[in-house]
Scaffold this motif. Structure first.
Motif, mmCIF file in Angstrom:
data_model
loop_
_atom_site.group_PDB
_atom_site.id
_atom_site.type_symbol
_atom_site.label_atom_id
_atom_site.label_comp_id
_atom_site.label_asym_id
_atom_site.label_seq_id
_atom_site.Cartn_x
_atom_site.Cartn_y
_atom_site.Cartn_z
ATOM 1 N N UNK A 406 45.553 37.988 41.517
ATOM 2 C CA UNK A 406 46.011 37.813 40.144
ATOM 3 C C UNK A 406 46.373 36.369 39.813
ATOM 4 N N UNK A 407 46.136 35.463 40.755
ATOM 5 C CA UNK A 407 46.489 34.057 40.571
ATOM 6 C C UNK A 407 45.223 33.246 40.324
ATOM 7 N N UNK A 408 45.311 32.257 39.458
ATOM 8 C CA UNK A 408 44.128 31.470 39.093
ATOM 9 C C UNK A 408 43.599 30.672 40.278
ATOM 10 N N UNK A 409 42.276 30.638 40.382
ATOM 11 C CA UNK A 409 41.598 29.928 41.473
ATOM 12 C C UNK A 409 41.656 28.403 41.260
ATOM 13 N N UNK A 410 41.516 27.646 42.341
ATOM 14 C CA UNK A 410 41.663 28.073 43.730
ATOM 15 C C UNK A 410 43.103 28.512 43.954
ATOM 16 N N UNK A 411 43.288 29.624 44.626
ATOM 17 C CA UNK A 411 44.645 30.134 44.776
ATOM 18 C C UNK A 411 44.962 30.489 46.225
ATOM 19 N N UNK A 412 46.205 30.219 46.560
ATOM 20 C CA UNK A 412 46.779 30.587 47.859
ATOM 21 C C UNK A 412 48.147 31.205 47.605
ATOM 22 N N UNK A 427 44.002 24.949 41.647
ATOM 23 C CA UNK A 427 43.691 23.641 42.214
ATOM 24 C C UNK A 427 42.179 23.467 42.406
ATOM 25 N N UNK A 428 41.667 22.226 42.308
ATOM 26 C CA UNK A 428 40.233 22.016 42.492
ATOM 27 C C UNK A 428 39.775 22.125 43.936
ATOM 28 N N UNK A 429 40.711 22.085 44.885
ATOM 29 C CA UNK A 429 40.308 22.363 46.271
ATOM 30 C C UNK A 429 41.370 23.212 46.952
ATOM 31 N N UNK A 430 40.944 23.902 47.996
ATOM 32 C CA UNK A 430 41.768 24.937 48.609
ATOM 33 C C UNK A 430 42.943 24.363 49.411
#
Length: 506
Positions: A406-412, A427-430
């Protein structure tokens, strides 16, 4: 000059008053079966369609007005000599005003026990045909399809004895808008029956619900349109308190409600700017709220808090301490509502429906993207490392997996005790998302880490090891999966592949 009007309505609440006003203006009224009867019962003399056409209604009323003496009178161009000559030769009189409303296909289609054969009889043919004919010839014929326009038409006729061309054009645009909406409802209903939902032409019926104060920013106008064929969560809630909802409020509320409905257990989601800042499960709503709050006590300020279970008095007392825009829940204890109402601007929403949409629509410049709503979760729970997942962390991994979806990508997402302790989003990278999430978990701890998509490098594993993460969950599928697996084995971390990713870019 308006001399003759044709009236044929299914809804008859305002037709008598309108017809009386026309009669006062010496306008002849032509009408069909049920409408004619209603008007005559109220002392209004009408000319029946049968008198005009010389032909009776047939096929159980399926054919009434589909006749050249009706449509010739509507479509004839008064300024064109040849048209008027034709009318005279065929003994056809002009029709100058058409007021029609349609069979209630949409309303009947929502009934659970309606059979297709019954519903088909509520597909109006003559009505849309007359509306389209009159709207096409708007310079000569006034077309009315909305009861809200009846008084304005009468007022203008009384003052000016005529309807000006700009207003005729406005009425014609409304007429075509209605017929396209009506046909769209029919097309969508039949498309669902035939499993033909991705048809060649995208026609989705949306009906104006209300104007919003403004859009994402004050200089942008905005309107909320609802899909009347689908009573979704954002159109069926009951607002118990607070100011009207803004554009941003409604978008955020939608995201928060969808998040808590991912869980069967008692869940709370704190959300700000369309992305969760805290998600937690609890033995009760108060525990779930406190755990979600602790994830990010700063971002929750001025945000939304959603629950998937009934809000009690004790929880309401806690919620009242904080400035929030919206609180959402399927129900509230009576005293809890009274407590929350003490904050007059706080919007308190009682949700009466779970999310129901099957498709999502995203506009791009020059077009629109359509996709199925992401209702999947996991294809497999495959441990790919030497270290197995400890039994006590399996449910924790699944909680984190639902949350990261449910969190916007990139998501952790990192979590502990069924509560997010750090969220890295958009974020644009993981590795940036992982670093953000892990740093936010400092002081609260984290047992597991979930990633919405695969690890392209081993850097996320290495960063997780720095923070004592015990288990990871991710889709897998990178050409460099081996690097991440080897890094997990090096640090003694268990890792699960799910075989399903959950990108969320909206």
């Amino acid at each position: 000059m308006i001399k003759r009007a044709l009236i044929s309505t299914y809804k008859k609440e305002k037709v008598v008053t309108f017809a009386k006003n026309l009669k006062d203006l010496d306008i002849e009224i032509i009408s069909t079966g049920g409408t004619a009867k209603k008007l005559e019962e109220n002392g209004i003399k009408v000319t029946s369609v049968e008198e005009i056409t010389g032909f009776p209604e047939i096929l159980d009323g399926r054919v009434k007005t589909l006749n050249p003496k009706i449509h010739g009178g509507i479509l004839a161009r008064r300024e064109k000599e040849e048209d008027m000559k034709t009318l005279k030769e065929l003994n056809i009189e002009e029709i100058d005003l058409v007021y029609v409303n349609l069979y209630p296909f949409l309303e009947v289609s929502k009934k659970e026990d309606v059979e297709l054969d019954q519903l088909v009889e509520f597909i109006d043919i003559g009505g849309p045909t007359m509306i389209r004919s009159a709207a096409k010839n708007f310079k000569n014929v006034v077309v009315i399809v909305d009861e809200e326009d009846l008084d304005a038409v009468i007022d203008q006729l009384k003052k000016e004895k005529e309807i000006d061309e700009d207003y005729r054009l406005y009425l014609a645009s409304k007429a075509f808008n209605l017929t396209s909406f009506y046909d769209t409802c029919i097309s969508n209903y039949l498309g669902k029956l035939t499993q033909n939902e991705y048809q060649k032409y995208l026609t989705v019926p949306f009906e104006k619900n209300y104007e919003m104060r403004y859009g994402e920013n004050p200089h942008q106008s905005a309107i909320f349109y609802k899909n009347p064929m689908n009573s979704g969560a954002m159109t069926s809630f009951e607002q118990l308190n607070g100011k009207e909802l803004s554009f941003n409020n409604l978008r955020d509320a939608d995201a928060a409600w969808k998040t808590v409905n991912e869980f069967e257990e008692t869940a709370c989601c704190a959300l700000k700017h369309s992305t969760p800042c805290g998600i937690a499960l609890g033995e009760n709503v108060l525990e779930a709220y406190r755990k979600a709050y602790e994830c990010d006590p700063v971002s929750i300020f001025g945000g939304i808090v959603a629950f998937n279970k009934k809000v009690d008095v004790e929880t309401a007392m806690e919620l009242k301490k904080l400035f929030l825009e919206i609180i959402m829940a399927p129900d509230y204890e009576d005293e809890a509502v009274e407590i929350l109402r003490k904050k007059k601007n706080l919007r308190v929403l009682k949700m009466t429906s779970k999310p129901t949409d099957k498709y999502e629509y995203v506009s791009v410049d020059g077009g629109i993207l359509v996709q199925e709503v992401d209702k999947g979760l996991i294809n497999e729970f495959k441990v790919v490392t030497k270290k197995d997942v400890p039994e006590e962390l399996k449910d924790e991994l699944l909680f984190a997996w639902k949350a990261v979806k449910m969190v916007k990508s990139n998501s952790i997402v990192v979590s502990k005790n069924k509560a997010t302790t750090g969220i890295g989003t958009g974020q644009p990278n993981r590795i940036w998302a992982a670093t953000e999430a892990l740093q936010r978990s400092e002081g609260k701890g984290a047992d597991v880490l979930a990633s919405d998509a695969f690890f392209p490098f081993s850097d996320v594993v290495e960063k997780a090891a720095e923070y004592g993460i015990k288990a990871l969950i991710q889709p897998g599928g990178s050409i460099r999966d081996k690097d991440s697996i080897e890094a997990c084995d090096k640090y003694g971390i268990a890792m699960v592949f799910t075989g399903m990713r959950h990108f969320k870019h909206m």
